[in-house]
Design a protein around this motif. Structure first.
Motif, PDB file in Angstrom:
ATOM      1  N   LEU A 227       4.317  -7.912  58.600  1.00 19.76           N
ATOM      2  CA  LEU A 227       4.749  -6.912  59.580  1.00 19.76           C
ATOM      3  C   LEU A 227       6.184  -7.172  60.022  1.00 19.76           C
ATOM      4  O   LEU A 227       6.990  -6.240  60.139  1.00 19.76           O
ATOM      5  CB  LEU A 227       3.827  -6.937  60.811  1.00 19.76           C
ATOM      6  N   MET A 228       6.498  -8.433  60.277  1.00 22.46           N
ATOM      7  CA  MET A 228       7.851  -8.769  60.734  1.00 22.46           C
ATOM      8  C   MET A 228       8.884  -8.492  59.647  1.00 22.46           C
ATOM      9  O   MET A 228       9.960  -7.961  59.925  1.00 22.46           O
ATOM     10  CB  MET A 228       7.901 -10.229  61.201  1.00 22.46           C
ATOM     11  N   ILE A 229       8.565  -8.833  58.407  1.00 21.71           N
ATOM     12  CA  ILE A 229       9.507  -8.601  57.307  1.00 21.71           C
ATOM     13  C   ILE A 229       9.739  -7.096  57.114  1.00 21.71           C
ATOM     14  O   ILE A 229      10.875  -6.650  56.941  1.00 21.71           O
ATOM     15  CB  ILE A 229       9.003  -9.269  56.010  1.00 21.71           C
ATOM     16  N   LEU A 230       8.658  -6.314  57.179  1.00 26.02           N
ATOM     17  CA  LEU A 230       8.821  -4.859  57.090  1.00 26.02           C
ATOM     18  C   LEU A 230       9.637  -4.330  58.270  1.00 26.02           C
ATOM     19  O   LEU A 230      10.451  -3.415  58.111  1.00 26.02           O
ATOM     20  CB  LEU A 230       7.451  -4.179  57.040  1.00 26.02           C
ATOM     21  N   GLY A 231       9.412  -4.896  59.447  1.00 24.03           N
ATOM     22  CA  GLY A 231      10.188  -4.498  60.620  1.00 24.03           C
ATOM     23  C   GLY A 231      11.672  -4.778  60.434  1.00 24.03           C
ATOM     24  O   GLY A 231      12.516  -3.929  60.739  1.00 24.03           O
ATOM     25  N   TYR A 232      11.990  -5.980  59.915  1.00 23.08           N
ATOM     26  CA  TYR A 232      13.397  -6.300  59.630  1.00 23.08           C
ATOM     27  C   TYR A 232      13.988  -5.308  58.635  1.00 23.08           C
ATOM     28  O   TYR A 232      15.102  -4.820  58.810  1.00 23.08           O
ATOM     29  CB  TYR A 232      13.534  -7.717  59.057  1.00 23.08           C
ATOM     30  N   ALA A 233      13.239  -5.015  57.568  1.00 21.57           N
ATOM     31  CA  ALA A 233      13.742  -4.105  56.541  1.00 21.57           C
ATOM     32  C   ALA A 233      14.015  -2.716  57.122  1.00 21.57           C
ATOM     33  O   ALA A 233      15.050  -2.098  56.816  1.00 21.57           O
ATOM     34  CB  ALA A 233      12.742  -4.019  55.395  1.00 21.57           C
ATOM     35  N   LEU A 234      13.124  -2.232  57.971  1.00 25.42           N
ATOM     36  CA  LEU A 234      13.328  -0.906  58.563  1.00 25.42           C
ATOM     37  C   LEU A 234      14.510  -0.891  59.537  1.00 25.42           C
ATOM     38  O   LEU A 234      15.273   0.077  59.588  1.00 25.42           O
ATOM     39  CB  LEU A 234      12.048  -0.435  59.250  1.00 25.42           C
ATOM     40  N   ILE A 235      14.673  -1.957  60.296  1.00 21.05           N
ATOM     41  CA  ILE A 235      15.807  -2.016  61.228  1.00 21.05           C
ATOM     42  C   ILE A 235      17.123  -2.080  60.459  1.00 21.05           C
ATOM     43  O   ILE A 235      18.107  -1.432  60.822  1.00 21.05           O
ATOM     44  CB  ILE A 235      15.652  -3.203  62.204  1.00 21.05           C
TER      45      ILE A 235
END
Length: 166
Positions: free
Chosen positions: A17-25
């Motif tokens: 979830l955190m890695i996907l969050g970083y990618a989206l940001i």
């Protein structure tokens, strides 16, 4: 500190979830506005931290790491937009074609003819080119000889040539 890494290894779904969050940001940094990728990425990043159920000091460390990482990425994005490959892409409009003054439409001092009455704006004919021109405030009649005095952006300032067509 080993407790921190053990906590990370035990919470793979939260890490995803955190890695996907970083990618989206990071995607949002390249896109204009504050839209769906930025909001979704922020929510995923917060949910990733919450799902890990860290203690207060561990949560603080995760937040600090996230802020530092995103700040570094933001600096890289801004540098890339201003000096890197993105600044040379055809989507970015520059003041001149290659940054030189030789790329202006027509050189200063070129003589032509006023095709319309300049009061003070109108149309001038220079080397078979019709250009929007502006006089320095005086009215210039149609068919009068004019000369380009200055060019500022898309504003071409002309003056009447004395002794030309009346």
């Amino acid at each position: 500190m080993s407790e921190f890494f053990a906590m990370l290894a035990a919470h793979v779904p939260a890490l995803i979830l955190m890695i996907l969050g970083y990618a989206l940001i990071i995607t949002e940094m390249y896109l204009p506005g504050f839209g769906l990728p930025g909001i979704s990425g922020t929510v995923m990043l917060v949910l990733g931290i919450v799902f890990m159920q860290p203690t207060a000091p561990q949560a603080l460390i995760l937040v600090l790491i996230s802020v530092v990482f995103l700040a570094l990425v933001f600096i890289i994005v801004v540098r890339s937009l201003s000096k890197g490959r993105l600044s040379r892409s055809p989507l970015v409009l520059n003041d001149s074609v290659n940054g030189s003054e030789e790329n202006t439409i027509i050189p200063i001092g070129t003589r032509g003819t006023a095709q319309t009455l300049l009061r003070p704006a109108g149309i001038g004919l220079f080397d078979s080119r019709r250009l929007n021109v502006v006089s320095d405030g005086e009215f210039i009649e149609a068919n009068a000889d004019i000369e380009i005095v200055s060019i500022d952006g898309n504003r071409i300032l002309v003056r009447k040539i004395e002794g030309g067509n009346k």
